[in-house]
Design a protein around this motif. Structure first.
Motif, PDB file in Angstrom:
ATOM      1  N   ALA A 103       0.836  -1.204   0.000  1.00  0.00           N
ATOM      2  CA  ALA A 103       0.000   0.000   0.000  1.00  0.00           C
ATOM      3  C   ALA A 103       0.870   1.253   0.000  1.00  0.00           C
ATOM      4  CB  ALA A 103      -0.924  -0.006   1.214  1.00  0.00           C
ATOM      5  N   GLY A 104       2.000   1.209   0.723  1.00  0.00           N
ATOM      6  CA  GLY A 104       2.908   2.340   0.732  1.00  0.00           C
ATOM      7  C   GLY A 104       3.538   2.577  -0.629  1.00  0.00           C
ATOM      8  N   ALA A 105       3.855   1.490  -1.340  1.00  0.00           N
ATOM      9  CA  ALA A 105       4.422   1.634  -2.684  1.00  0.00           C
ATOM     10  C   ALA A 105       3.427   2.321  -3.611  1.00  0.00           C
ATOM     11  CB  ALA A 105       4.814   0.265  -3.233  1.00  0.00           C
ATOM     12  N   ARG A 106       2.160   1.930  -3.540  1.00  0.00           N
ATOM     13  CA  ARG A 106       1.148   2.544  -4.397  1.00  0.00           C
ATOM     14  C   ARG A 106       0.959   4.023  -4.055  1.00  0.00           C
ATOM     15  NH1 ARG A 106      -1.562  -2.036  -6.472  1.00  0.00           N
ATOM     16  NH2 ARG A 106       0.180  -3.443  -6.943  1.00  0.00           N
ATOM     17  N   LEU A 107       0.963   4.344  -2.771  1.00  0.00           N
ATOM     18  CA  LEU A 107       0.809   5.737  -2.365  1.00  0.00           C
ATOM     19  C   LEU A 107       2.014   6.561  -2.815  1.00  0.00           C
ATOM     20  CD1 LEU A 107      -0.537   8.056  -0.881  1.00  0.00           C
ATOM     21  CD2 LEU A 107       0.433   7.183   1.258  1.00  0.00           C
ATOM     22  N   PHE A 108       3.209   6.046  -2.608  1.00  0.00           N
ATOM     23  CA  PHE A 108       4.422   6.770  -3.000  1.00  0.00           C
ATOM     24  C   PHE A 108       4.422   7.005  -4.506  1.00  0.00           C
ATOM     25  CE2 PHE A 108       8.954   7.595  -3.457  1.00  0.00           C
ATOM     26  CZ  PHE A 108       9.265   8.256  -2.282  1.00  0.00           C
ATOM     27  N   ALA A 109       4.001   6.005  -5.272  1.00  0.00           N
ATOM     28  CA  ALA A 109       3.953   6.150  -6.726  1.00  0.00           C
ATOM     29  C   ALA A 109       2.969   7.246  -7.130  1.00  0.00           C
ATOM     30  CB  ALA A 109       3.563   4.820  -7.361  1.00  0.00           C
ATOM     31  N   ARG A 110       1.845   7.335  -6.458  1.00  0.00           N
ATOM     32  CA  ARG A 110       0.861   8.371  -6.773  1.00  0.00           C
ATOM     33  C   ARG A 110       1.396   9.758  -6.437  1.00  0.00           C
ATOM     34  NH1 ARG A 110      -4.922   6.764  -4.465  1.00  0.00           N
ATOM     35  NH2 ARG A 110      -5.544   8.466  -5.870  1.00  0.00           N
ATOM     36  N   LEU A 111       2.172   9.864  -5.371  1.00  0.00           N
ATOM     37  CA  LEU A 111       2.793  11.150  -5.049  1.00  0.00           C
ATOM     38  C   LEU A 111       3.752  11.572  -6.155  1.00  0.00           C
ATOM     39  CD1 LEU A 111       3.558  10.648  -1.239  1.00  0.00           C
ATOM     40  CD2 LEU A 111       1.709  12.008  -2.252  1.00  0.00           C
ATOM     41  N   LEU A 112       4.565  10.637  -6.638  1.00  0.00           N
ATOM     42  CA  LEU A 112       5.510  10.948  -7.717  1.00  0.00           C
ATOM     43  C   LEU A 112       4.782  11.309  -9.005  1.00  0.00           C
ATOM     44  CD1 LEU A 112       8.123   8.079  -7.192  1.00  0.00           C
ATOM     45  CD2 LEU A 112       8.393  10.489  -6.573  1.00  0.00           C
ATOM     46  N   TRP A 113       3.766  10.543  -9.350  1.00  0.00           N
ATOM     47  CA  TRP A 113       3.040  10.763 -10.604  1.00  0.00           C
ATOM     48  C   TRP A 113       2.353  12.138 -10.604  1.00  0.00           C
ATOM     49  CZ3 TRP A 113       2.929   7.472 -14.824  1.00  0.00           C
ATOM     50  CH2 TRP A 113       2.011   7.783 -15.830  1.00  0.00           C
ATOM     51  N   GLY A 114       1.678  12.443  -9.513  1.00  0.00           N
ATOM     52  CA  GLY A 114       1.023  13.746  -9.433  1.00  0.00           C
ATOM     53  C   GLY A 114       2.013  14.890  -9.440  1.00  0.00           C
ATOM     54  N   LEU A 115       3.162  14.707  -8.799  1.00  0.00           N
ATOM     55  CA  LEU A 115       4.184  15.749  -8.779  1.00  0.00           C
ATOM     56  C   LEU A 115       4.736  16.002 -10.175  1.00  0.00           C
ATOM     57  CD1 LEU A 115       5.947  17.637  -7.067  1.00  0.00           C
ATOM     58  CD2 LEU A 115       7.517  15.724  -6.711  1.00  0.00           C
ATOM     59  N   ALA A 116       4.871  14.955 -10.977  1.00  0.00           N
ATOM     60  CA  ALA A 116       5.389  15.118 -12.339  1.00  0.00           C
ATOM     61  C   ALA A 116       4.478  16.002 -13.185  1.00  0.00           C
ATOM     62  CB  ALA A 116       5.551  13.747 -12.992  1.00  0.00           C
ATOM     63  N   TYR A 117       3.163  15.915 -12.968  1.00  0.00           N
ATOM     64  CA  TYR A 117       2.214  16.683 -13.770  1.00  0.00           C
ATOM     65  C   TYR A 117       1.816  18.006 -13.133  1.00  0.00           C
ATOM     66  CZ  TYR A 117       1.611  12.871 -17.061  1.00  0.00           C
ATOM     67  OH  TYR A 117       1.826  11.919 -18.035  1.00  0.00           O
ATOM     68  N   ASP A 118       2.230  18.229 -11.890  1.00  0.00           N
ATOM     69  CA  ASP A 118       1.921  19.501 -11.236  1.00  0.00           C
ATOM     70  C   ASP A 118       2.724  20.619 -11.902  1.00  0.00           C
ATOM     71  OD1 ASP A 118       0.725  20.904  -8.728  1.00  0.00           O
ATOM     72  OD2 ASP A 118       2.830  21.500  -8.769  1.00  0.00           O
TER      73      ASP A 118
END
Length: 297
Positions: free
Chosen positions: A44-59
């Motif tokens: 679950a932590g891996a999925r959350l961390f990945a979502r943080l990275l993905w959203g940051l890339a498009y911010d």
């Protein structure tokens, strides 16, 4: 996914700090091993961390930092040592030097209520994961400039600034890391998985929370023993460091016994002594003991 937003002035410029909400139950840990920094969690932590990275890339906002502070950090699941706060940012839009890092480190313990809430967008991540091979073919990693890396003073694993684990990335690198981390999967049959990334390694455990709990218990037990003042000496993570070695061994014992449904006695025979030195003189080394635990102990 909703996250908190806080405006902070670091190095005389405004930054937007994106942090997890207090209701978040996912936890992470940070440790340094084999000359490389590791971020540790469960699936679950891996999925959350990945979502943080993905959203940051498009911010598209400048001076945006994603911060995982101590509220969401566990001690390491090996020796229960404190974890460093994690800072993520896109290098194209956010400068983050030493003065800003020092300012953030001083600010984090006293971080007040957020200024607002943001809806973190991660559109496209599920599609990328559904056909990872095609996505990676369309988003190849650029060739590594080994000569530039050799000349560069700051190596990828030199990621700590003023007590913070700073993990920057270009937009492309953040997206690639997000896909790699989100693809990690663990189970009872395959309890550990990891991914080597440019600045760090992300590692997940199926029994992450059990490991953290066992390490905490082991650290309390071992540190309750009188120990020599020269602790922490030695060239490697455990060589010459009796405290860390015995915490790791005792934590493994506790975790394995809990997995077998057995009651864990407080300090088995090896640790019913007065000091770490007496443990060392007791005969078998701690690692030999771990390999030969009596079945009825």
């Amino acid at each position: 996914m909703k996250l908190h937003r806080t405006v902070a002035y670091l190095d005389e410029r405004p930054y937007t700090l994106i942090t997890l909400r207090p209701s978040t139950t996912t936890r992470f840990a940070v440790n340094h091993f084999h000359d490389r920094w590791h971020v540790l969690s469960d699936q679950a932590g891996a999925r959350l961390f990945a979502r943080l990275l993905w959203g940051l890339a498009y911010d598209r906002h400048e001076n945006t930092l994603v911060v995982i502070d101590r509220r969401f950090l566990d001690p390491t699941p090996f020796e229960a040592e404190p974890s460093l706060p994690i800072v993520l940012f896109a290098t194209e839009r956010t400068p983050f030097g030493g003065r800003a890092a020092r300012g953030l480190r001083r600010l984090l313990p006293a971080l007040g209520p957020p200024d607002g809430t943001v809806r973190w967008q991660t559109h496209g991540l599920s599609t990328a994961l559904a056909d990872r091979a095609t996505w990676q073919h369309e988003h190849p990693e650029p060739p590594w400039d080994w000569e530039r890396e050799r000349r560069h003073k700051r190596k990828p694993y030199h990621a700590v600034h003023d007590g913070l684990l700073v993990l920057p990335g270009t937009t492309g690198a953040l997206l690639r890391d997000a896909v790699s981390i989100a693809s990690l999967a663990v189970s009872v049959e395959a309890p550990m998985a990891y991914e080597y990334l440019h600045h760090y390694e992300f590692q997940v455990f199926h029994d992450y929370r059990r490991r953290v709990s066992a390490a905490r218990t082991a650290r309390r037990e071992i540190e309750a023993l009188p120990v020599p003042p020269d602790r922490g000496t030695g060239p490697g993570p455990h060589e010459g460091d009796l405290i860390r070695r015995h915490i790791w061994v005792r934590g493994t014992e506790i975790r394995e016994r809990r997995m077998r449904g057995r009651r864990v006695r407080r300090r088995p025979a090896l640790y019913q002594t007065r000091s770490i030195n007496e443990i060392e003189r007791s005969g078998a080394s701690s690692f030999e003991r771990l390999a030969n635990i009596p079945a009825d102990e």
